[in-house]
Write an enzyme that holds these catalytic residues in place. Structure first.
Site, mmCIF file in Angstrom:
data_model
loop_
_atom_site.group_PDB
_atom_site.id
_atom_site.type_symbol
_atom_site.label_atom_id
_atom_site.label_comp_id
_atom_site.label_asym_id
_atom_site.label_seq_id
_atom_site.Cartn_x
_atom_site.Cartn_y
_atom_site.Cartn_z
ATOM 1 N N HIS A 1 35.962 41.217 25.132
ATOM 2 C CA HIS A 1 35.437 42.408 24.462
ATOM 3 C C HIS A 1 35.066 42.130 23.006
ATOM 4 O O HIS A 1 34.151 42.769 22.471
ATOM 5 C CB HIS A 1 36.453 43.548 24.539
ATOM 6 C CG HIS A 1 36.468 44.239 25.862
ATOM 7 N ND1 HIS A 1 36.459 45.610 26.007
ATOM 8 C CD2 HIS A 1 36.484 43.747 27.125
ATOM 9 C CE1 HIS A 1 36.464 45.933 27.291
ATOM 10 N NE2 HIS A 1 36.498 44.812 27.989
ATOM 11 N N TRP B 1 42.604 43.740 41.108
ATOM 12 C CA TRP B 1 41.557 43.302 42.035
ATOM 13 C C TRP B 1 42.109 42.353 43.097
ATOM 14 O O TRP B 1 41.579 42.279 44.193
ATOM 15 C CB TRP B 1 40.441 42.587 41.281
ATOM 16 C CG TRP B 1 39.571 43.440 40.433
ATOM 17 C CD1 TRP B 1 38.375 44.029 40.793
ATOM 18 C CD2 TRP B 1 39.770 43.789 39.057
ATOM 19 N NE1 TRP B 1 37.836 44.721 39.737
ATOM 20 C CE2 TRP B 1 38.676 44.590 38.647
ATOM 21 C CE3 TRP B 1 40.765 43.505 38.120
ATOM 22 C CZ2 TRP B 1 38.544 45.099 37.354
ATOM 23 C CZ3 TRP B 1 40.648 44.018 36.833
ATOM 24 C CH2 TRP B 1 39.553 44.805 36.463
#
Length: 334
Positions: free
Chosen positions: A40, A185
Site C-alpha cells: 500500500h 484466501w
C-alpha cells in the site's frame, strides 16, 4: 529491540523476522500485514501524475493515514516502531519496504530485489507539497477486471504482472472492520505459495450469504475461505486466466514473476540520483535549483546490500553508485 550497525541490512532483516512473531495478532504472525504495508505504501503511484509510490512514507500523515483503503495498517507500523526507534539511521520508507520483502522471504516466498535510498517526508506539509493527494488509487475488491487494469495500468503493470502480484493473496486475511470483507484466501495464510491460484481454479466458490459486502466462500479442509470479486475476475477474464493457470501449475514460475513484479512495485516513485538516493525532482524544478548531490558517487567498494561494486549497482529506477556508501555523507531526510 536491538540496534544494528548502520547499513547492516542483513542484521536488520533478522530483527524484522523476530518481530513477525505476534501471538496476539492474526494467525500469530505480523508477516502478512507487513507485506500489505509495503504494497500500500507503493501501490498509489501514478505514471501520469508522477506522484505516489514508496518514497517518503506518506502514510504517516493525512490524507494517506486516514484513507479507508489503508485501514489496519497502523498495526504494521506499530510493530515496526521499536525497530525504527532503535535504528534511526534507516528511513521509514526503506524500513517499510524492507520489512515487506523480508516477510515474504521468511514465509517461504522468493527473494525480492530491494535497495535502500528512500527518504522520509518530515511533515504533513512536506508530504502534501511533494506528493499531493494519492487517495482512492488502491484496488477495490468489490469491482472487476476493468477496475484492476485501471489501477495497475496507472502504475505501468501488464496483465501478467497483475496476476503475479495478485498472488500476494496467498497471505493474510480480510477483516470486516477494515475492508468490510472477511476471511482468509488460503488454509495457511502465513505461508507463501501458489495455493491461491490452485484454489481459485477449483469450481467450489459460491456467493456467501451474510450481512457484509458480496464475496465468495468455500469450505476447504474445515476452514471457511473467501474470494473477492477482483479475485474471480482473474479467472473470468480471457487475458488474466492463462496466467492463473500457469502459476497454479508452476510455483517456481510464479515465484520468479512475483519477485520481479513486487521488486518493480516497491521502486515506484523512487527517482534516484547518481548517489542512489531518491531526489526531490519536483521541488528542484519548482525552485529552479539544482538537485542536491552532496555525496560523491561510490568508487570500487562493494555494496553491502546488492553485492555490486561501486557504480555498477543497477536499479529499476536507474543506475548509479551504491546507496549505502552514499548514505555516509547524506542525511536521509526530505
Amino acid at each position: 529491540m536491538a540496534s544494528v550497525k548502520e547499513g547492516d541490512y542483513q542484521a536488520l532483516k533478522e530483527e524484522i523476522k523476530k518481530i513477525m512473531k505476534q501471538p496476539g495478532y492474526d494467525d500469530g504472525s505480523a508477516g502478512p500485514v507487513l507485506v500489505r504495508l509495503a504494497w500500500h505504501a507503493s501501490g498509489n503511484f501514478s505514471l501520469v501524475e508522477h506522484n505516489g509510490g514508496s518514497n517518503g512514507a506518506g502514510m504517516r500523515f493525512p490524507p494517506e493515514s486516514v484513507d479507508p483503503a489503508n485501514a489496519g495498517l497502523h498495526y504494521a507500523i506499530s510493530f515496526l516502531l521499536p525497530l525504527q526507534s532503535a535504528n534511526s539511521w534507516i528511513s521509514h520508507a526503506d524500513l517499510w519496504t524492507l520489512a515487506g520483502v523480508t516477510a515474504i522471504e521468511a514465509m517461504g516466498g522468493p527473494q525480492i530485489p530491494w535497495e535502500p535510498g528512500r527518504l522520509d517526508y518530515e511533515s504533513e506539509q512536506a508530504a502534501v507539497e511533494h506528493r499531493g493527494d494519492v487517495s482512492n488509487r488502491l484496488p477495490d475488491g468489490a469491482l472487476g477486471a476493468a477496475h484492476i487494469r485501471d489501477v495497475f495500468g496507472r502504475m505501468g503493470f501488464s496483465d501478467q504482472e497483475i496476476v503475479a502480484l495478485s498472488g500476494a493473496h496467498n497471505l493474510g486475511r480480510c477483516h470486516a472492520d477494515r475492508s468490510g470483507f472477511d476471511g482468509p484466501w488460503v488454509v495457511n495464510p502465513t505461508r507463501f505459495s501458489n495455493q491461491y491460484f490452485k484454489l481459485l481454479l477449483r469450481p467450489i466458490w459460491k456467493p456467501r450469504q451474510w450481512d457484509g459486502p458480496f464475496q465468495y466462500e468455500a469450505i476447504v479442509a474445515g476452514t471457511r475461505l473467501m474470494m473477492l470479486p477482483t479475485d474471480m475476475a482473474l479467472i473470468e477474464d480471457p487475458s488474466f486466466r492463462p496466467w492463473v493457470e500457469k502459476y497454479a501449475a508452476d510455483q517456481n514460475l510464479f515465484f520468479k514473476d512475483f519477485a520481479n513484479a513486487f521488486g518493480k512495485l516497491i521502486e515506484l516513485g523512487v527517482d534516484r540520483d547518481d548517489t542512489g538516493f531518491a531526489r526531490l525532482a519536483k521541488k528542484a524544478a519548482e525552485e529552479g535549483k539544482p538537485l542536491d548531490k552532496t555525496a560523491p558517487p561510490a568508487g570500487d567498494e562493494t555494496c553491502p546490500v546488492s553485492g555490486a561494486v561501486g557504480g555498477g549497482v543497477q536499479r529499476a529506477a536507474g543506475g548509479g553508485g551504491c546507496p549505502f556508501m552514499a548514505m555516509q555523507n547524506r542525511e536521509a531526510k526530505l
